[in-house]
Enzyme design. Structure first.
Site, mmCIF file in Angstrom:
data_model
loop_
_atom_site.group_PDB
_atom_site.id
_atom_site.type_symbol
_atom_site.label_atom_id
_atom_site.label_comp_id
_atom_site.label_asym_id
_atom_site.label_seq_id
_atom_site.Cartn_x
_atom_site.Cartn_y
_atom_site.Cartn_z
ATOM 1 N N TYR A 53 0.823 -1.221 0.000
ATOM 2 C CA TYR A 53 0.000 0.000 0.000
ATOM 3 C C TYR A 53 0.854 1.267 0.000
ATOM 4 C CZ TYR A 53 -4.091 -2.911 0.330
ATOM 5 O OH TYR A 53 -5.074 -3.845 0.036
ATOM 6 N N ILE A 95 -10.062 2.915 -3.697
ATOM 7 C CA ILE A 95 -9.444 3.525 -2.505
ATOM 8 C C ILE A 95 -8.668 4.786 -2.885
ATOM 9 C CG2 ILE A 95 -9.348 1.346 -1.240
ATOM 10 C CD1 ILE A 95 -6.440 1.003 -2.108
ATOM 11 N N ASP A 96 -8.685 5.129 -4.184
ATOM 12 C CA ASP A 96 -7.992 6.362 -4.592
ATOM 13 C C ASP A 96 -8.883 7.576 -4.306
ATOM 14 O OD1 ASP A 96 -8.892 5.274 -7.828
ATOM 15 O OD2 ASP A 96 -9.686 7.111 -6.944
ATOM 16 N N HIS A 111 -14.876 0.524 0.461
ATOM 17 C CA HIS A 111 -13.712 -0.321 0.765
ATOM 18 C C HIS A 111 -12.581 0.474 1.382
ATOM 19 C CE1 HIS A 111 -15.119 -3.588 -2.281
ATOM 20 N NE2 HIS A 111 -15.782 -3.605 -1.147
ATOM 21 N N CYS A 119 -5.944 3.110 13.451
ATOM 22 C CA CYS A 119 -5.244 2.543 14.608
ATOM 23 C C CYS A 119 -6.118 1.450 15.212
ATOM 24 C CB CYS A 119 -4.976 3.628 15.663
ATOM 25 S SG CYS A 119 -4.221 2.972 17.167
ATOM 26 N N THR A 178 -16.307 -1.868 -13.264
ATOM 27 C CA THR A 178 -16.143 -2.889 -12.234
ATOM 28 C C THR A 178 -16.464 -4.263 -12.818
ATOM 29 O OG1 THR A 178 -16.802 -3.633 -10.012
ATOM 30 C CG2 THR A 178 -18.499 -2.546 -11.345
ATOM 31 N N ALA A 220 -14.249 4.478 -20.281
ATOM 32 C CA ALA A 220 -15.110 5.343 -19.452
ATOM 33 C C ALA A 220 -14.932 6.824 -19.793
ATOM 34 C CB ALA A 220 -14.786 5.098 -17.988
HETATM 35 C C1 BV8 Z 1 -17.821 -9.073 3.067
HETATM 36 C C2 BV8 Z 1 -9.469 -3.581 -0.968
HETATM 37 C C3 BV8 Z 1 -19.376 -9.640 4.761
HETATM 38 C C4 BV8 Z 1 -8.880 -2.304 -1.349
HETATM 39 C C5 BV8 Z 1 -10.967 -5.109 -1.980
HETATM 40 C C6 BV8 Z 1 -15.229 -15.950 2.227
HETATM 41 C C7 BV8 Z 1 -14.970 -15.276 3.407
HETATM 42 C C8 BV8 Z 1 -15.379 -13.965 3.606
HETATM 43 C C9 BV8 Z 1 -16.030 -13.293 2.584
HETATM 44 C C10 BV8 Z 1 -16.233 -13.954 1.414
HETATM 45 C C11 BV8 Z 1 -15.867 -15.276 1.216
HETATM 46 N N1 BV8 Z 1 -16.247 -15.647 -0.044
HETATM 47 C C12 BV8 Z 1 -16.818 -14.587 -0.669
HETATM 48 C C13 BV8 Z 1 -16.828 -13.583 0.212
HETATM 49 C C14 BV8 Z 1 -17.299 -12.255 -0.021
HETATM 50 C C15 BV8 Z 1 -16.101 -11.473 -0.512
HETATM 51 C C16 BV8 Z 1 -16.068 -11.620 -2.018
HETATM 52 O O1 BV8 Z 1 -16.885 -11.035 -2.678
HETATM 53 N N2 BV8 Z 1 -15.132 -12.428 -2.542
HETATM 54 C C17 BV8 Z 1 -15.093 -12.623 -3.992
HETATM 55 C C18 BV8 Z 1 -13.647 -12.704 -4.453
HETATM 56 C C19 BV8 Z 1 -15.896 -13.860 -4.313
HETATM 57 N N3 BV8 Z 1 -16.319 -10.096 -0.134
HETATM 58 C C20 BV8 Z 1 -15.819 -9.642 1.018
HETATM 59 O O2 BV8 Z 1 -15.087 -10.270 1.752
HETATM 60 C C21 BV8 Z 1 -16.286 -8.253 1.401
HETATM 61 N N4 BV8 Z 1 -16.777 -8.287 2.739
HETATM 62 O O3 BV8 Z 1 -18.399 -9.802 2.288
HETATM 63 O O4 BV8 Z 1 -18.172 -8.954 4.399
HETATM 64 C C22 BV8 Z 1 -20.514 -8.702 4.524
HETATM 65 C C23 BV8 Z 1 -21.300 -8.840 3.389
HETATM 66 C C24 BV8 Z 1 -22.369 -7.958 3.196
HETATM 67 C C25 BV8 Z 1 -22.625 -6.975 4.127
HETATM 68 C C26 BV8 Z 1 -21.801 -6.871 5.247
HETATM 69 C C27 BV8 Z 1 -20.745 -7.728 5.446
HETATM 70 C C28 BV8 Z 1 -15.138 -7.264 1.351
HETATM 71 C C29 BV8 Z 1 -14.673 -7.091 -0.093
HETATM 72 C C30 BV8 Z 1 -13.639 -5.972 -0.154
HETATM 73 C C31 BV8 Z 1 -12.317 -6.533 -0.555
HETATM 74 N N5 BV8 Z 1 -11.382 -5.440 -0.793
HETATM 75 N N6 BV8 Z 1 -10.034 -4.207 -2.129
HETATM 76 C C32 BV8 Z 1 -7.805 -2.474 -2.327
HETATM 77 O O5 BV8 Z 1 -6.829 -3.172 -2.070
HETATM 78 O O6 BV8 Z 1 -8.017 -1.859 -3.367
HETATM 79 S S1 BV8 Z 1 -11.607 -5.845 -3.345
HETATM 80 C C33 BV8 Z 1 -11.006 -5.147 -4.787
HETATM 81 O O7 BV8 Z 1 -11.611 -5.856 -5.859
HETATM 82 C C34 BV8 Z 1 -11.462 -3.724 -4.992
HETATM 83 O O8 BV8 Z 1 -11.637 -2.999 -3.829
HETATM 84 C C35 BV8 Z 1 -12.751 -3.844 -5.716
HETATM 85 O O9 BV8 Z 1 -13.805 -3.650 -4.851
HETATM 86 C C36 BV8 Z 1 -12.847 -5.266 -6.080
HETATM 87 C C37 BV8 Z 1 -13.362 -5.454 -7.481
HETATM 88 O O10 BV8 Z 1 -12.458 -4.898 -8.328
HETATM 89 P P1 BV8 Z 1 -12.979 -3.904 -9.482
HETATM 90 O O11 BV8 Z 1 -13.037 -2.539 -8.894
HETATM 91 O O12 BV8 Z 1 -14.214 -4.415 -10.121
HETATM 92 O O13 BV8 Z 1 -11.750 -3.993 -10.466
HETATM 93 P P2 BV8 Z 1 -11.398 -5.166 -11.446
HETATM 94 O O14 BV8 Z 1 -9.954 -5.037 -11.802
HETATM 95 O O15 BV8 Z 1 -11.912 -6.468 -10.913
HETATM 96 O O16 BV8 Z 1 -12.285 -4.826 -12.746
HETATM 97 C C38 BV8 Z 1 -12.050 -3.628 -13.464
HETATM 98 C C39 BV8 Z 1 -13.153 -3.505 -14.483
HETATM 99 O O17 BV8 Z 1 -13.010 -2.281 -15.171
HETATM 100 C C40 BV8 Z 1 -13.124 -4.607 -15.520
HETATM 101 O O18 BV8 Z 1 -14.435 -5.083 -15.742
HETATM 102 C C41 BV8 Z 1 -12.591 -3.900 -16.787
HETATM 103 O O19 BV8 Z 1 -13.167 -4.430 -17.971
HETATM 104 C C42 BV8 Z 1 -13.084 -2.491 -16.557
HETATM 105 N N7 BV8 Z 1 -12.253 -1.457 -17.184
HETATM 106 C C43 BV8 Z 1 -10.893 -1.425 -17.264
HETATM 107 N N8 BV8 Z 1 -10.516 -0.282 -17.882
HETATM 108 C C44 BV8 Z 1 -11.650 0.412 -18.175
HETATM 109 C C45 BV8 Z 1 -12.757 -0.329 -17.722
HETATM 110 N N9 BV8 Z 1 -14.017 0.095 -17.890
HETATM 111 C C46 BV8 Z 1 -14.201 1.277 -18.512
HETATM 112 N N10 BV8 Z 1 -13.193 2.057 -18.962
HETATM 113 C C47 BV8 Z 1 -11.916 1.649 -18.820
HETATM 114 N N11 BV8 Z 1 -10.907 2.423 -19.285
#
Ligand code: BV8
Length: 234
Positions: A53, A95-96, A111, A119, A178, A220
């Site tokens: 980070y 997070i930006d 997130h 802390c 996303t 976008a």
């Molecule tokens: C939760 C941190 C309960 C910051 C991130 C087992 C145990 C515990 C939980 C779980 C489990 N199994 C599943 C879960 C749930 C889990 C989950 O979803 N897992 C997935 C992998 C299956 N989720 C969690 O744990 C969450 N918490 O569930 O708690 C709860 C539930 C409900 C209510 C209360 C409590 C917490 C999830 C947060 C994780 N932290 N990041 C950091 O380091 O950045 S996740 C990380 O990936 C990001 O924060 C972001 O949210 C996430 C998704 O990424 P995207 O933003 O979509 O980016 P990505 O690269 O994937 O895609 C980019 C897209 O943009 C693409 O589609 C691309 O085509 C497009 N693109 C690219 N360029 C362009 C474009 N579009 C347009 N123009 C362009 N130029």
């Protein structure tokens, strides 16, 4: 009165030079999610996570808000000035700080934020623009118990109460840049489908059947300004 919720992901910041997670040069291609983006990974190797980070934080100042961030900010500005009758709330997974630097104020970071630490002893969440290490003292309680103020896998996303309220009230839900693989954000479109129109802005068509009414493909910085222009021209 229009009530719009816009969910943004890493794709909206990609053209500002910030890496996405799962794309060709995705952040997760080099790192293992479970080592970096989980509380277990932080407990196991806090220095590795702090360095990951610190590196992202150091890159942030060089990134500038792009036309998509600015277009969303312009809609909120039009609402504030009365030129447009509506409310636009940004719920970001990012997070930006590019939405804020573009001028958006109604931004909810579900997130967490790269420019904040938390802390784990006293709960203070100081703004932080430099490096942080496992022995960096908390500015409030001076204990070496600081961590990124970021929601990792398995942790409760922030502000879910206000997010759920805004989703329940909205008449339009827009997802921009996303991949829709991380919950609960990925489930928002299903929770509004009965009472709101839904639009997906992405570079590529989703693999599975996307539950959106409309899918607008393209970078976008092109598609979002075109949409907001139409929106403001009514
Ligand atoms: C939760 C941190 C309960 C910051 C991130 C087992 C145990 C515990 C939980 C779980 C489990 N199994 C599943 C879960 C749930 C889990 C989950 O979803 N897992 C997935 C992998 C299956 N989720 C969690 O744990 C969450 N918490 O569930 O708690 C709860 C539930 C409900 C209510 C209360 C409590 C917490 C999830 C947060 C994780 N932290 N990041 C950091 O380091 O950045 S996740 C990380 O990936 C990001 O924060 C972001 O949210 C996430 C998704 O990424 P995207 O933003 O979509 O980016 P990505 O690269 O994937 O895609 C980019 C897209 O943009 C693409 O589609 C691309 O085509 C497009 N693109 C690219 N360029 C362009 C474009 N579009 C347009 N123009 C362009 N130029």
């Amino acid at each position: 009165m229009r009530r719009i919720v816009v969910l943004t992901g890493a794709g909206i910041s990609q053209e500002s030079g910030l890496q996405t997670f799962r794309g060709a040069d995705g952040l997760w291609n080099n790192e293992h999610i479970e080592h970096i983006c989980t509380p277990q990974g932080f407990r196991r190797d806090p220095l590795r996570v702090d360095r990951f980070y610190n590196d992202l934080r150091a890159r942030l100042p060089a990134a500038q808000p792009n036309a998509a961030h600015l277009a969303l900010a312009a809609v909120e500005q039009a609402a504030r000035s009365g030129r447009w009758q509506g409310q636009l709330t940004i719920v970001t997974q990012n997070i930006d700080d590019l939405h804020e630097r573009a001028g958006s104020q109604d931004v909810i970071h579900m997130h967490g934020e790269l420019l904040r630490l938390r802390c784990t002893r006293c709960g203070m969440t100081p703004v932080w623009r430099t490096d942080c290490y496992p022995d960096t003292p908390c500015p409030a309680c001076h204990a070496p118990t600081l961590r990124p103020d970021i929601v990792w896998f398995g942790e409760m996303p922030y502000h879910m109460d206000i997010i759920e309220k805004r989703l329940a009230e909205c008449d339009l839900f827009v997802a921009i840049g996303t991949s829709g693989v991380v919950y609960p954000a990925a489930g928002f479109v299903d929770s509004v489908a009965a009472h709101a129109d839904t639009m997906l802005f992405n570079l590529e068509a989703p693999s599975g059947p996307a539950p959106f009414d409309q899918t607008i493909l393209g970078p976008a910085t092109h598609t979002v300004p075109a949409w907001t222009r139409d929106l403001l021209e009514g």
